[in-house]
Design an enzyme around this catalytic site. Structure first.
Site, mmCIF file in Angstrom:
data_model
loop_
_atom_site.group_PDB
_atom_site.id
_atom_site.type_symbol
_atom_site.label_atom_id
_atom_site.label_comp_id
_atom_site.label_asym_id
_atom_site.label_seq_id
_atom_site.Cartn_x
_atom_site.Cartn_y
_atom_site.Cartn_z
ATOM 1 N N GLU A 1 -2.499 -15.689 -4.994
ATOM 2 C CA GLU A 1 -1.694 -14.460 -5.482
ATOM 3 C C GLU A 1 -1.305 -14.992 -6.848
ATOM 4 O O GLU A 1 -0.494 -15.886 -6.642
ATOM 5 C CB GLU A 1 -1.120 -13.967 -4.379
ATOM 6 C CG GLU A 1 0.053 -12.717 -5.134
ATOM 7 C CD GLU A 1 -0.554 -11.751 -5.911
ATOM 8 O OE1 GLU A 1 -0.499 -11.317 -7.025
ATOM 9 O OE2 GLU A 1 -1.544 -11.036 -5.330
ATOM 10 N N GLN B 1 0.859 -1.205 0.082
ATOM 11 C CA GLN B 1 0.146 -0.099 0.098
ATOM 12 C C GLN B 1 0.884 1.473 0.108
ATOM 13 O O GLN B 1 1.890 1.342 0.706
ATOM 14 C CB GLN B 1 -0.979 -0.074 1.156
ATOM 15 C CG GLN B 1 -1.965 -0.974 1.192
ATOM 16 C CD GLN B 1 -3.092 -0.976 0.236
ATOM 17 O OE1 GLN B 1 -3.214 0.340 -0.326
ATOM 18 N NE2 GLN B 1 -3.620 -1.945 -0.378
ATOM 19 N N ASP C 1 -9.302 -8.506 -2.408
ATOM 20 C CA ASP C 1 -8.843 -7.111 -2.614
ATOM 21 C C ASP C 1 -8.324 -7.246 -4.165
ATOM 22 O O ASP C 1 -7.133 -7.083 -4.508
ATOM 23 C CB ASP C 1 -7.863 -6.878 -1.804
ATOM 24 C CG ASP C 1 -7.005 -5.501 -1.887
ATOM 25 O OD1 ASP C 1 -7.711 -4.646 -2.582
ATOM 26 O OD2 ASP C 1 -6.089 -5.061 -1.234
ATOM 27 N N CYS D 1 -10.619 -0.481 -4.612
ATOM 28 C CA CYS D 1 -10.262 0.534 -5.083
ATOM 29 C C CYS D 1 -10.810 1.382 -6.192
ATOM 30 O O CYS D 1 -10.335 2.472 -6.465
ATOM 31 C CB CYS D 1 -8.706 0.501 -5.481
ATOM 32 S SG CYS D 1 -8.252 -0.690 -6.772
ATOM 33 N N TYR E 1 -6.596 -12.484 -3.954
ATOM 34 C CA TYR E 1 -5.749 -11.347 -4.571
ATOM 35 C C TYR E 1 -4.881 -10.956 -3.263
ATOM 36 O O TYR E 1 -4.572 -9.764 -2.982
ATOM 37 C CB TYR E 1 -6.269 -10.149 -5.187
ATOM 38 C CG TYR E 1 -7.258 -10.682 -5.897
ATOM 39 C CD1 TYR E 1 -7.254 -10.617 -7.377
ATOM 40 C CD2 TYR E 1 -8.745 -10.930 -5.726
ATOM 41 C CE1 TYR E 1 -8.319 -10.973 -8.284
ATOM 42 C CE2 TYR E 1 -9.752 -11.095 -6.469
ATOM 43 C CZ TYR E 1 -9.618 -11.277 -7.727
ATOM 44 O OH TYR E 1 -10.562 -11.562 -8.714
#
Length: 433
Positions: A306, A247, A359, A386, A282
């Protein structure tokens, strides 16, 4: 009218993507660098669509009380549009009003695309946020053009503009940029992990050629990108490649961990069932899988999925304290397909009792992944998004399968830009009965 023509516009609303809504003779005109309630002089840039035009703001004729001097002076409206750097498209707006506008964007998207009649508030990343929303970027990407100019791209372009300051960056990164570095054409990433030392990671541009000698530029890998750095969330450490995903906001990882915990408390899942099977889709290097592990104890069965093999390797190490944790490499859609084909009845039952965190990238999870989740039916979903429109579309599909949101939180992880993070917690039919 044609591109290049100048018109005066009354700005009435905000739209997704850092632009604002005005109308000219009944036609919608999207214009950046404005605020609802203002009158601006603008130059048309695209009149090719019958339904809407695009323009660039040149001058404020009647200013909003929420307008302030731009936090990034080169991006202010007094700079010619072609010279304004991108990345701080709300920096001319008082920070509290930015969050009101972001709330409006999320709320509108969920209503239009998700069928939800709700209002989503937007909160700061944490109490340690600066008063003007600057100094938060621990990762900055600059570009180097063929003439050696280093800087961000101008807004809505691929043209490098050189600037003297970078107020959204942490002070250490801003200082490293100011010292100046030469690099080959391509990209220059600056990363400041938890140890405070800034890494400068060049991604030199090479040419990918086809049989006719043609191709498009791409960035070449650099060994420095694979330096293993350590990030911290509270007392917990996470290993990640310097060039890998983490992040950007210095407070974001802690804010998301807290939002997941709060959302699960809202859903009555403050303590996770150790017999259930929990998923982190994810999953990156395991940040949100760890947040589930913290609620479930050392025997928590959680699997992080992932597609990036290096990130999966790090996730395996970062989750080592949980004996039931696994990190698997794979595309989420394919991994879920395999899971559906291979899971035993007992494993399916544990999945239905568990929590799945996802995510996804900006494009959202998409129909195939959501369909698989509807068939597997985990008791609780925590969706970290997002992009509000992608979230709303996926929520609409989840609602058609019986899930309903229990809580929706907006978190301002990108102050002075239009980007926004939303955390949605949804429960399966009968999950709370």
């Amino acid at each position: 009218m044609q591109p290049g023509d100048t018109i005066d516009l009354d700005v009435t609303d905000v739209a997704h993507g850092g632009v604002f809504v005005a109308r000219h003779e009944g036609r919608v005109v999207f214009v950046p660098d404005a605020i609802p309630g203002e009158r601006v002089r603008a130059r048309l840039t695209d009149t090719s669509k019958s339904s809407f035009w695009r323009a660039e703001a040149l001058e404020v004729l009647d200013a909003s009380p929420h307008r302030r001097p731009h936090v990034w002076a080169p991006a202010d409206i007094g700079t010619p549009p072609e010279r304004r750097p991108g990345g701080a498209d709300l920096g001319h707006i008082e920070l509290g009003h930015q969050r009101e506008l972001k709330s409006r964007v999320i709320t509108d998207a969920l209503h239009r695309f998700g069928g939800l009649d709700t209002t989503v508030s937007v909160e700061p990343a944490g109490a340690d946020e600066t008063a003007d929303g600057t100094g938060w970027r621990t990762r900055v990407s600059l570009h180097v053009d063929d003439d050696g100019r280093v800087g961000p791209f101008a807004a809505r372009s691929h043209r490098v503009v050189e600037v003297d300051d970078h107020p959204l960056a942490t002070p250490a990164i801003a200082e490293a940029i100011a010292r100046g570095r030469s690099a080959a054409p391509g990209r220059l990433d600056l990363v400041q992990p938890a140890d405070g030392r800034v890494r400068v990671l060049p991604r030199a541009e090479t040419a990918r050629r086809n049989a006719r000698g043609r191709g498009r530029p791409r960035t070449a890998p650099d060994p420095a990108l694979r330096e293993v750095i350590v990030e911290r969330v509270g007392d917990r450490e996470f290993r990640v490649d310097a060039g890998g995903f983490w992040q950007v906001h210095r407070l974001a990882a802690a804010a998301l961990t807290d939002a997941v915990h709060r959302g699960l408390r809202d859903a009555g899942r403050a303590e996770l069932d150790p017999e259930a099977w929990h998923l982190d889709l994810y999953g990156g290097v395991g940040l949100l899988a760890a947040s589930l592990g913290e609620l479930g104890g050392p025997a928590t069965r959680v699997t992080s999925v992932e597609s990036d093999e290096r990130a999966t390797d790090h996730a395996g190490e970062n989750l080592a304290e949980w004996v039931g944790a696994r990190a698997e490499t794979g595309r989420v859609d394919r991994w879920l397909t395999h899971l559906e084909q291979s899971a035993s009845p007992a494993e399916r039952a544990r999945l239905r009792s568990g929590v799945t965190v996802l995510d996804p990238p900006r494009s959202g999870a998409g129909r195939e992944v959501v369909d698989a989740l509807l068939r597997l039916q985990p008791a609780t979903l925590v969706y970290v998004a997002c992009d509000p429109v992608a979230l709303a579309r996926d929520v609409a599909q989840l609602r058609s399968g019986g899930y309903e949101p229990l809580s929706l939180r907006g978190i301002d992880l990108f102050p002075n830009s239009h980007h926004i993070e939303t955390v949605a917690v949804l429960t399966a039919p009968g999950a709370l009965s």
